[in-house]
Design an enzyme around this catalytic site. Structure first.
Site, PDB file in Angstrom:
ATOM      1  N   THR A 185     -12.941   3.758  15.898  1.00  0.00           N
ATOM      2  CA  THR A 185     -12.399   4.192  17.191  1.00  0.00           C
ATOM      3  C   THR A 185     -13.519   4.323  18.222  1.00  0.00           C
ATOM      4  O   THR A 185     -13.366   3.923  19.385  1.00  0.00           O
ATOM      5  CB  THR A 185     -11.658   5.538  17.026  1.00  0.00           C
ATOM      6  OG1 THR A 185     -10.579   5.329  16.114  1.00  0.00           O
ATOM      7  CG2 THR A 185     -11.112   6.047  18.346  1.00  0.00           C
ATOM      8  N   LYS A 231     -16.303  10.275   4.817  1.00  0.00           N
ATOM      9  CA  LYS A 231     -16.177   8.978   5.493  1.00  0.00           C
ATOM     10  C   LYS A 231     -17.502   8.235   5.364  1.00  0.00           C
ATOM     11  O   LYS A 231     -18.544   8.735   5.791  1.00  0.00           O
ATOM     12  CB  LYS A 231     -15.801   9.167   6.967  1.00  0.00           C
ATOM     13  CG  LYS A 231     -15.602   7.849   7.723  1.00  0.00           C
ATOM     14  CD  LYS A 231     -15.049   8.102   9.125  1.00  0.00           C
ATOM     15  CE  LYS A 231     -14.973   6.841   9.962  1.00  0.00           C
ATOM     16  NZ  LYS A 231     -14.074   5.819   9.418  1.00  0.00           N
ATOM     17  N   GLY A 276      -0.282   4.751  -1.196  1.00  0.00           N
ATOM     18  CA  GLY A 276      -1.424   5.389  -0.527  1.00  0.00           C
ATOM     19  C   GLY A 276      -0.973   6.439   0.480  1.00  0.00           C
ATOM     20  O   GLY A 276       0.225   6.631   0.717  1.00  0.00           O
ATOM     21  N   GLY A 296      -1.858  -1.606   9.704  1.00  0.00           N
ATOM     22  CA  GLY A 296      -2.524  -0.341  10.028  1.00  0.00           C
ATOM     23  C   GLY A 296      -3.892  -0.260   9.377  1.00  0.00           C
ATOM     24  O   GLY A 296      -4.662   0.661   9.655  1.00  0.00           O
ATOM     25  N   THR A 297      -4.189  -1.209   8.501  1.00  0.00           N
ATOM     26  CA  THR A 297      -5.460  -1.202   7.773  1.00  0.00           C
ATOM     27  C   THR A 297      -6.619  -1.396   8.738  1.00  0.00           C
ATOM     28  O   THR A 297      -6.528  -2.202   9.667  1.00  0.00           O
ATOM     29  CB  THR A 297      -5.459  -2.340   6.727  1.00  0.00           C
ATOM     30  OG1 THR A 297      -4.297  -2.195   5.922  1.00  0.00           O
ATOM     31  CG2 THR A 297      -6.696  -2.306   5.863  1.00  0.00           C
ATOM     32  N   SER A 298      -7.715  -0.666   8.492  1.00  0.00           N
ATOM     33  CA  SER A 298      -8.880  -0.820   9.365  1.00  0.00           C
ATOM     34  C   SER A 298      -9.673  -2.074   8.994  1.00  0.00           C
ATOM     35  O   SER A 298      -9.396  -2.732   7.989  1.00  0.00           O
ATOM     36  CB  SER A 298      -9.781   0.417   9.307  1.00  0.00           C
ATOM     37  OG  SER A 298      -9.567   1.159   8.172  1.00  0.00           O
ATOM     38  N   LYS A 338      -0.979  -3.786  -8.168  1.00  0.00           N
ATOM     39  CA  LYS A 338      -0.519  -4.552  -9.334  1.00  0.00           C
ATOM     40  C   LYS A 338       0.677  -5.442  -8.990  1.00  0.00           C
ATOM     41  O   LYS A 338       1.209  -6.135  -9.866  1.00  0.00           O
ATOM     42  CB  LYS A 338      -0.155  -3.600 -10.477  1.00  0.00           C
ATOM     43  CG  LYS A 338      -1.360  -2.796 -10.970  1.00  0.00           C
ATOM     44  CD  LYS A 338      -1.076  -2.111 -12.307  1.00  0.00           C
ATOM     45  CE  LYS A 338      -2.327  -1.509 -12.899  1.00  0.00           C
ATOM     46  NZ  LYS A 338      -2.980  -0.537 -12.007  1.00  0.00           N
ATOM     47  N   GLY A 349       0.839  -1.205   0.000  1.00  0.00           N
ATOM     48  CA  GLY A 349       0.000   0.000   0.000  1.00  0.00           C
ATOM     49  C   GLY A 349       0.868   1.246   0.000  1.00  0.00           C
ATOM     50  O   GLY A 349       0.451   2.311   0.455  1.00  0.00           O
ATOM     51  N   HIS A 409     -16.249  13.049  11.813  1.00  0.00           N
ATOM     52  CA  HIS A 409     -15.255  12.864  10.753  1.00  0.00           C
ATOM     53  C   HIS A 409     -15.696  13.668   9.540  1.00  0.00           C
ATOM     54  O   HIS A 409     -16.828  14.117   9.459  1.00  0.00           O
ATOM     55  CB  HIS A 409     -15.111  11.378  10.377  1.00  0.00           C
ATOM     56  CG  HIS A 409     -14.336  10.582  11.386  1.00  0.00           C
ATOM     57  ND1 HIS A 409     -14.909  10.098  12.536  1.00  0.00           N
ATOM     58  CD2 HIS A 409     -13.033  10.204  11.424  1.00  0.00           C
ATOM     59  CE1 HIS A 409     -13.991   9.455  13.245  1.00  0.00           C
ATOM     60  NE2 HIS A 409     -12.843   9.505  12.601  1.00  0.00           N
TER      61      HIS A 409
HETATM   62  N1  LIG Z   1      -4.397   2.762  11.883  1.00  0.00           N
HETATM   63  C1  LIG Z   1      -4.558   4.069  11.642  1.00  0.00           C
HETATM   64  O1  LIG Z   1      -4.277   4.935  12.507  1.00  0.00           O
HETATM   65  C2  LIG Z   1      -5.042   4.497  10.292  1.00  0.00           C
HETATM   66  C3  LIG Z   1      -5.036   5.842   9.927  1.00  0.00           C
HETATM   67  C4  LIG Z   1      -5.482   6.198   8.658  1.00  0.00           C
HETATM   68  C5  LIG Z   1      -5.927   5.214   7.784  1.00  0.00           C
HETATM   69  N2  LIG Z   1      -5.948   3.909   8.184  1.00  0.00           N
HETATM   70  C6  LIG Z   1      -6.351   2.821   7.295  1.00  0.00           C
HETATM   71  O2  LIG Z   1      -5.227   2.478   6.498  1.00  0.00           O
HETATM   72  C7  LIG Z   1      -5.704   1.923   5.255  1.00  0.00           C
HETATM   73  C8  LIG Z   1      -5.049   2.696   4.102  1.00  0.00           C
HETATM   74  O3  LIG Z   1      -5.479   4.029   4.148  1.00  0.00           O
HETATM   75  P1  LIG Z   1      -4.988   5.107   3.065  1.00  0.00           P
HETATM   76  O4  LIG Z   1      -5.686   6.360   3.410  1.00  0.00           O
HETATM   77  O5  LIG Z   1      -3.518   5.085   2.973  1.00  0.00           O
HETATM   78  O6  LIG Z   1      -5.607   4.461   1.724  1.00  0.00           O
HETATM   79  P2  LIG Z   1      -5.250   4.821   0.190  1.00  0.00           P
HETATM   80  O7  LIG Z   1      -4.603   6.158   0.107  1.00  0.00           O
HETATM   81  O8  LIG Z   1      -6.500   4.570  -0.576  1.00  0.00           O
HETATM   82  O9  LIG Z   1      -4.161   3.723  -0.222  1.00  0.00           O
HETATM   83  C9  LIG Z   1      -4.481   2.369  -0.337  1.00  0.00           C
HETATM   84  C10 LIG Z   1      -3.254   1.624  -0.815  1.00  0.00           C
HETATM   85  O10 LIG Z   1      -3.588   0.223  -0.890  1.00  0.00           O
HETATM   86  C11 LIG Z   1      -3.058  -0.275  -2.103  1.00  0.00           C
HETATM   87  N3  LIG Z   1      -3.779  -1.461  -2.553  1.00  0.00           N
HETATM   88  C12 LIG Z   1      -5.087  -1.547  -2.919  1.00  0.00           C
HETATM   89  N4  LIG Z   1      -5.374  -2.809  -3.299  1.00  0.00           N
HETATM   90  C13 LIG Z   1      -4.230  -3.523  -3.151  1.00  0.00           C
HETATM   91  C14 LIG Z   1      -3.869  -4.867  -3.375  1.00  0.00           C
HETATM   92  N5  LIG Z   1      -4.747  -5.767  -3.851  1.00  0.00           N
HETATM   93  N6  LIG Z   1      -2.601  -5.268  -3.113  1.00  0.00           N
HETATM   94  C15 LIG Z   1      -1.681  -4.387  -2.638  1.00  0.00           C
HETATM   95  N7  LIG Z   1      -1.959  -3.073  -2.421  1.00  0.00           N
HETATM   96  C16 LIG Z   1      -3.217  -2.655  -2.670  1.00  0.00           C
HETATM   97  C17 LIG Z   1      -3.190   0.873  -3.077  1.00  0.00           C
HETATM   98  O11 LIG Z   1      -2.298   0.633  -4.161  1.00  0.00           O
HETATM   99  P3  LIG Z   1      -2.601   1.171  -5.670  1.00  0.00           P
HETATM  100  O12 LIG Z   1      -2.225   2.619  -5.642  1.00  0.00           O
HETATM  101  O13 LIG Z   1      -1.704   0.332  -6.522  1.00  0.00           O
HETATM  102  O14 LIG Z   1      -4.064   0.939  -5.927  1.00  0.00           O
HETATM  103  C18 LIG Z   1      -2.754   2.036  -2.192  1.00  0.00           C
HETATM  104  O15 LIG Z   1      -1.344   2.130  -2.169  1.00  0.00           O
HETATM  105  C19 LIG Z   1      -7.225   2.056   5.296  1.00  0.00           C
HETATM  106  O16 LIG Z   1      -7.785   0.841   5.742  1.00  0.00           O
HETATM  107  C20 LIG Z   1      -7.459   3.150   6.332  1.00  0.00           C
HETATM  108  O17 LIG Z   1      -8.737   3.065   6.930  1.00  0.00           O
HETATM  109  C21 LIG Z   1      -5.509   3.543   9.415  1.00  0.00           C
END
Ligand SMILES: NC(=O)c1ccc[n+]([C@@H]2O[C@H](COP(=O)([O-])OP(=O)(O)OC[C@H]3O[C@@H](n4cnc5c(N)ncnc54)[C@H](OP(=O)(O)O)[C@@H]3O)[C@@H](O)[C@H]2O)c1
Length: 246
Positions: A142, A135, A12, A75-77, A37, A9, A131
């Site tokens: 949380t 969202k 992202g 870190g994914t939700s 990919k 990821g 939020h």
């Molecule tokens: N724990 C925390 O404090 C916290 C804070 C914020 C967010 N989050 C969570 O973290 C996660 C990511 O958030 P974000 O805002 O960074 O999301 P984002 O900007 O949409 O990025 C998602 C990433 O996942 C990749 N991805 C999607 N499908 C995939 C696959 N099949 N295999 C490998 N990589 C794949 C995407 O790659 P491509 O660009 O190639 O599509 C992109 O790099 C979410 O679940 C969000 O809720 C957690």
């Protein structure tokens, strides 16, 4: 020794933040950047895998990493209690562990911990979370976790006092605690836990102002994940809170 990290990821918002913090650290280096990919085999050769993808993808990423004998920081939700139970089973008898952090913000985690302590002393408890308008899910993860942890801390004390919850405006109950969700432009993330008692109220409020709030928690979690065994869930179980936990 430098820990080699494969970031899944990486393109992202969270992935870019991880990559920057790892690049700035002397203890870690990014060994692979994976996206939608990529083949998951591209993570092989790392010491640690970071998963910041999406709830639909995260299980497969973690399963692949665990089978390769790699440690993982998630870190994914969307890691529900059921998914965590099966992950804990998968990790039994393995040396490599997984750390799942639903929220990297120190202030948010401390707010929830303080609310858990206060929850035993007040019978009226409600949560208001807000939020940004984009969202899609509510209540927030949380807020749900805060209510569940307060519920666990109140074991033996019974449900909170929550009158008229048959009316929609009284919120959605989790562990008997009404949660009210605002979805407003201008808000990043905020949560208030309000406790009502005899002649007084106590409010524990946390405001997220920007993503830099995740940085300290990410560094703590990376450090914990590189020697993790079994399953660890939540930053509160990594931070030294200076209090004994029940
Ligand atoms: N724990 C925390 O404090 C916290 C804070 C914020 C967010 N989050 C969570 O973290 C996660 C990511 O958030 P974000 O805002 O960074 O999301 P984002 O900007 O949409 O990025 C998602 C990433 O996942 C990749 N991805 C999607 N499908 C995939 C696959 N099949 N295999 C490998 N990589 C794949 C995407 O790659 P491509 O660009 O190639 O599509 C992109 O790099 C979410 O679940 C969000 O809720 C957690």
């Amino acid at each position: 020794m430098v820990t080699r990290v494969a970031v899944v990821g990486a393109s992202g918002k969270m992935g870019q933040l991880f990559c920057r913090l790892i690049d700035e650290s002397e203890d870690f280096e990014v060994s692979a950047r994976l996206g939608s990919k990529s083949s998951l085999d591209e993570m092989n050769g790392a010491d640690l895998v970071v998963d910041v993808t999406s709830p639909a993808v995260s299980s497969a990423v973690v399963a692949h990493a665990v089978e390769q004998g790699l440690r993982v920081l998630v870190g994914t939700s969307g890691w529900s209690a059921d998914r965590l139970v099966s992950l804990r089973t998968r990790l039994a008898d393995r040396e490599n562990g997984v750390v799942v952090i639903p929220n990297f913000s120190l202030g948010s985690v401390l707010g929830t911990t303080l609310a858990t302590i206060a929850g035993r002393f007040f019978d009226s408890i409600e949560i208001i979370e807000g939020h940004r308008a984009s969202k899609v899910d509510s209540p927030s993860g949380t807020a749900v976790r805060t209510a569940e942890l307060i519920g666990e801390a109140r074991t033996g004390l019974g449900p909170v006092v929550a009158p008229h919850v048959d009316q929609r405006a009284r919120g959605q109950q989790v562990s008997s605690i009404p949660i009210h969700s605002l979805r407003l432009n201008g808000i990043v993330a905020r949560q208030e836990v309000i406790f009502g008692g005899a002649g007084e109220t106590l409010t524990i409020t946390h405001n997220t102002l920007d993503p830099s709030s995740y940085e300290q928690g990410i560094l703590l979690a990376l450090d914990a994940a590189r020697s993790a065994t079994g399953l660890t869930v939540g930053l509160e179980n990594i931070m030294d809170l200076g209090i004994s936990r029940a």
